[in-house]
Motif scaffolding. Structure first.
Motif, PDB file in Angstrom:
ATOM      1  N   MET A  67     -10.463   7.282  -8.193  1.00  0.00           N
ATOM      2  CA  MET A  67      -8.890   8.253  -7.951  1.00  0.00           C
ATOM      3  C   MET A  67      -9.749   9.367  -7.497  1.00  0.00           C
ATOM      4  O   MET A  67      -8.805   9.968  -7.265  1.00  0.00           O
ATOM      5  CB  MET A  67      -8.382   7.743  -9.139  1.00  0.00           C
ATOM      6  CG  MET A  67      -7.634   6.427  -9.013  1.00  0.00           C
ATOM      7  SD  MET A  67      -7.126   5.568  -7.922  1.00  0.00           S
ATOM      8  CE  MET A  67      -5.215   5.963  -8.066  1.00  0.00           C
ATOM      9  N   GLY A  68      -9.612  10.577  -8.294  1.00  0.00           N
ATOM     10  CA  GLY A  68     -10.433  11.518  -8.128  1.00  0.00           C
ATOM     11  C   GLY A  68     -11.020  11.927  -7.083  1.00  0.00           C
ATOM     12  O   GLY A  68     -10.662  12.396  -5.708  1.00  0.00           O
ATOM     13  N   ARG A  69     -12.250  10.993  -6.590  1.00  0.00           N
ATOM     14  CA  ARG A  69     -12.455  11.727  -5.327  1.00  0.00           C
ATOM     15  C   ARG A  69     -12.170  10.614  -3.907  1.00  0.00           C
ATOM     16  O   ARG A  69     -12.455  11.149  -3.147  1.00  0.00           O
ATOM     17  CB  ARG A  69     -14.144  10.427  -5.971  1.00  0.00           C
ATOM     18  CG  ARG A  69     -14.957  10.871  -6.481  1.00  0.00           C
ATOM     19  CD  ARG A  69     -16.386   9.816  -6.255  1.00  0.00           C
ATOM     20  NE  ARG A  69     -17.374  10.016  -7.329  1.00  0.00           N
ATOM     21  CZ  ARG A  69     -18.340   9.830  -7.576  1.00  0.00           C
ATOM     22  NH1 ARG A  69     -18.630   8.388  -6.706  1.00  0.00           N
ATOM     23  NH2 ARG A  69     -19.362  10.481  -8.380  1.00  0.00           N
ATOM     24  N   LEU A  70     -11.306   9.890  -4.602  1.00  0.00           N
ATOM     25  CA  LEU A  70     -10.242   9.288  -3.471  1.00  0.00           C
ATOM     26  C   LEU A  70      -9.094  10.433  -2.686  1.00  0.00           C
ATOM     27  O   LEU A  70      -8.794  10.850  -1.647  1.00  0.00           O
ATOM     28  CB  LEU A  70      -9.600   7.897  -3.649  1.00  0.00           C
ATOM     29  CG  LEU A  70     -10.264   6.733  -3.633  1.00  0.00           C
ATOM     30  CD1 LEU A  70      -9.520   5.893  -3.970  1.00  0.00           C
ATOM     31  CD2 LEU A  70     -10.919   6.437  -2.276  1.00  0.00           C
ATOM     32  N   ARG A  71      -9.083  11.356  -3.261  1.00  0.00           N
ATOM     33  CA  ARG A  71      -7.598  12.347  -3.500  1.00  0.00           C
ATOM     34  C   ARG A  71      -8.550  13.015  -2.548  1.00  0.00           C
ATOM     35  O   ARG A  71      -8.098  13.629  -1.873  1.00  0.00           O
ATOM     36  CB  ARG A  71      -7.324  12.518  -5.293  1.00  0.00           C
ATOM     37  CG  ARG A  71      -6.244  11.673  -5.579  1.00  0.00           C
ATOM     38  CD  ARG A  71      -5.320  12.580  -6.635  1.00  0.00           C
ATOM     39  NE  ARG A  71      -4.647  11.820  -7.417  1.00  0.00           N
ATOM     40  CZ  ARG A  71      -4.785  11.236  -8.180  1.00  0.00           C
ATOM     41  NH1 ARG A  71      -5.982  11.212  -9.113  1.00  0.00           N
ATOM     42  NH2 ARG A  71      -3.759  10.461  -9.417  1.00  0.00           N
ATOM     43  N   THR A  72     -10.071  13.932  -3.279  1.00  0.00           N
ATOM     44  CA  THR A  72     -10.821  14.115  -2.586  1.00  0.00           C
ATOM     45  C   THR A  72     -10.921  14.502  -1.229  1.00  0.00           C
ATOM     46  O   THR A  72     -10.513  15.174  -0.077  1.00  0.00           O
ATOM     47  CB  THR A  72     -11.977  14.943  -3.373  1.00  0.00           C
ATOM     48  OG1 THR A  72     -11.308  15.440  -4.416  1.00  0.00           O
ATOM     49  CG2 THR A  72     -12.490  15.716  -2.609  1.00  0.00           C
ATOM     50  N   PHE A  73     -11.630  12.639  -0.827  1.00  0.00           N
ATOM     51  CA  PHE A  73     -11.368  12.447  -0.004  1.00  0.00           C
ATOM     52  C   PHE A  73     -10.444  12.483   1.178  1.00  0.00           C
ATOM     53  O   PHE A  73     -10.411  12.853   2.160  1.00  0.00           O
ATOM     54  CB  PHE A  73     -11.659  10.910   0.365  1.00  0.00           C
ATOM     55  CG  PHE A  73     -12.276  10.374   1.876  1.00  0.00           C
ATOM     56  CD1 PHE A  73     -13.195  10.788   2.727  1.00  0.00           C
ATOM     57  CD2 PHE A  73     -11.650   9.366   1.816  1.00  0.00           C
ATOM     58  CE1 PHE A  73     -13.700  10.343   3.724  1.00  0.00           C
ATOM     59  CE2 PHE A  73     -11.809   9.065   3.560  1.00  0.00           C
ATOM     60  CZ  PHE A  73     -13.021   9.263   3.973  1.00  0.00           C
ATOM     61  N   TYR A  74      -8.845  12.634   0.081  1.00  0.00           N
ATOM     62  CA  TYR A  74      -7.532  11.962   1.671  1.00  0.00           C
ATOM     63  C   TYR A  74      -7.927  13.263   1.563  1.00  0.00           C
ATOM     64  O   TYR A  74      -6.810  13.682   2.740  1.00  0.00           O
ATOM     65  CB  TYR A  74      -7.115  11.036   0.904  1.00  0.00           C
ATOM     66  CG  TYR A  74      -5.438  11.032   1.816  1.00  0.00           C
ATOM     67  CD1 TYR A  74      -5.316  10.202   2.799  1.00  0.00           C
ATOM     68  CD2 TYR A  74      -4.961  12.058   1.637  1.00  0.00           C
ATOM     69  CE1 TYR A  74      -4.471  10.192   3.565  1.00  0.00           C
ATOM     70  CE2 TYR A  74      -3.263  12.050   1.912  1.00  0.00           C
ATOM     71  CZ  TYR A  74      -3.577  11.385   3.106  1.00  0.00           C
ATOM     72  OH  TYR A  74      -1.630  11.026   3.877  1.00  0.00           O
ATOM     73  N   GLY A  75      -7.943  15.067   1.160  1.00  0.00           N
ATOM     74  CA  GLY A  75      -7.210  15.606   1.291  1.00  0.00           C
ATOM     75  C   GLY A  75      -8.222  16.441   2.084  1.00  0.00           C
ATOM     76  O   GLY A  75      -7.189  17.293   2.580  1.00  0.00           O
TER      77      GLY A  75
END
Length: 220
Positions: A1-9
Motif C-alpha cells: 500500500m505504501g508503494r501505491l500511495r507513493t506512486f499515486y502521489g
C-alpha cells in the motif's frame, strides 16, 4: 500500500490513473453508442436490449460500480494534476507554445466539467426518471422515453452540445490515455492519431444521430 500511495502521489502515477480510468470510459461509451443505435430498428429492438441489460442483475451493478469508481478517480486525479502543474509554475509562461495543441486538448478541462454535469443529468433523465422534461417516464419503454424527450427542442440541443464536448474529450483523451500508461510514445503531431480521431467521430456521430433523427421525424 505504501508503494501505491507513493506512486499515486507522483504526477506520473496520477497520469496513469487518468489513463486507465479514461480507457474504461472509452470502452463504455463505444458500447453504449452502439446500443443506442438500436433505436433506428424500432421500439422492440431497443426495449429488448434494455431488458437484457437489466436481466444481468449483479453484473450490471458491478459494471456501474466500476464506472462510478473510474469517473471519481478520473476527476480526482485531474484536479490534483492541475494543482500540481500550477504549483510547479506559479508564474505563467511568458509565451506558450501552442503549435502541437488542438481544440480538443485546450478544452479538456471545461469539456470534462460539461461531461460531468451531463452524466448526472443523463442518469436522472433516462435511468432513474427523476428528470422528466416530457412529463412522463417508463422504466420498461426506453423507446418512448427517447422519442418524447427529444421532441422537445431544448432537450435535443442539450444532448447535441454535450456530444460535441464528448467528441473533443474522446479525441484527446483516447490517445493521451494510451500514452500515459506507456502503450504509445509521446508525439508532436496529435492530429495524426487517426484511431483516436476515428473513435471520437464515430461515437459522436452515433450519439448525435439519435436526437437529430427524432427532431427530423425519422424516429417517431
Amino acid at each position: 500500500m505504501g508503494r501505491l500511495r507513493t506512486f499515486y502521489g507522483s504526477m506520473v502515477g496520477k497520469k496513469v490513473v487518468m489513463g486507465i480510468t479514461g480507457l474504461i470510459w472509452v470502452g463504455f461509451v463505444i458500447l453504449h453508442s452502439l446500443g443506442n443505435l438500436l433505436v433506428f430498428r424500432g421500439s422492440a429492438a431497443i426495449n429488448s436490449y434494455s431488458h437484457f441489460l437489466k436481466s444481468t442483475g449483479e453484473l450490471l451493478w458491478a459494471l456501474r460500480a466500476v464506472l462510478f469508481l473510474a469517473v471519481v478517480l478520473h476527476v480526482i486525479a485531474a484536479v490534483q494534476l492541475t494543482r500540481l502543474s500550477r504549483a510547479a509554475r506559479p508564474i505563467g509562461y511568458a509565451k506558450r507554445e501552442t503549435q502541437v495543441a488542438t481544440i480538443a486538448s485546450r478544452t479538456m478541462r471545461w469539456g470534462g466539467a460539461v461531461l460531468l454535469v451531463f452524466l448526472v443529468v443523463h442518469i436522472l433523465h433516462f435511468t432513474t426518471g427523476n428528470i422528466r422534461p416530457a412529463g412522463v417516464f417508463s422504466a420498461e419503454d426506453v423507446y418512448a422515453n427517447v422519442v418524447t424527450s427529444f421532441r422537445i427542442w431544448w432537450v435535443a440541443l442539450f444532448y447535441v452540445v454535450a456530444m460535441i464536448a464528448l467528441g473533443l474529450h474522446l479525441f484527446h483523451g483516447a490517445w493521451s490515455s494510451v500514452r500515459s500508461i506507456g502503450i504509445s510514445p509521446p508525439s508532436t503531431e496529435p492530429l495524426h492519431h487517426r484511431i483516436s480521431l476515428a473513435i471520437a467521430l464515430l461515437v459522436w456521430a452515433a450519439f448525435t444521430a439519435v436526437p437529430i433523427a427524432v427532431v427530423a421525424g425519422i424516429v417517431r
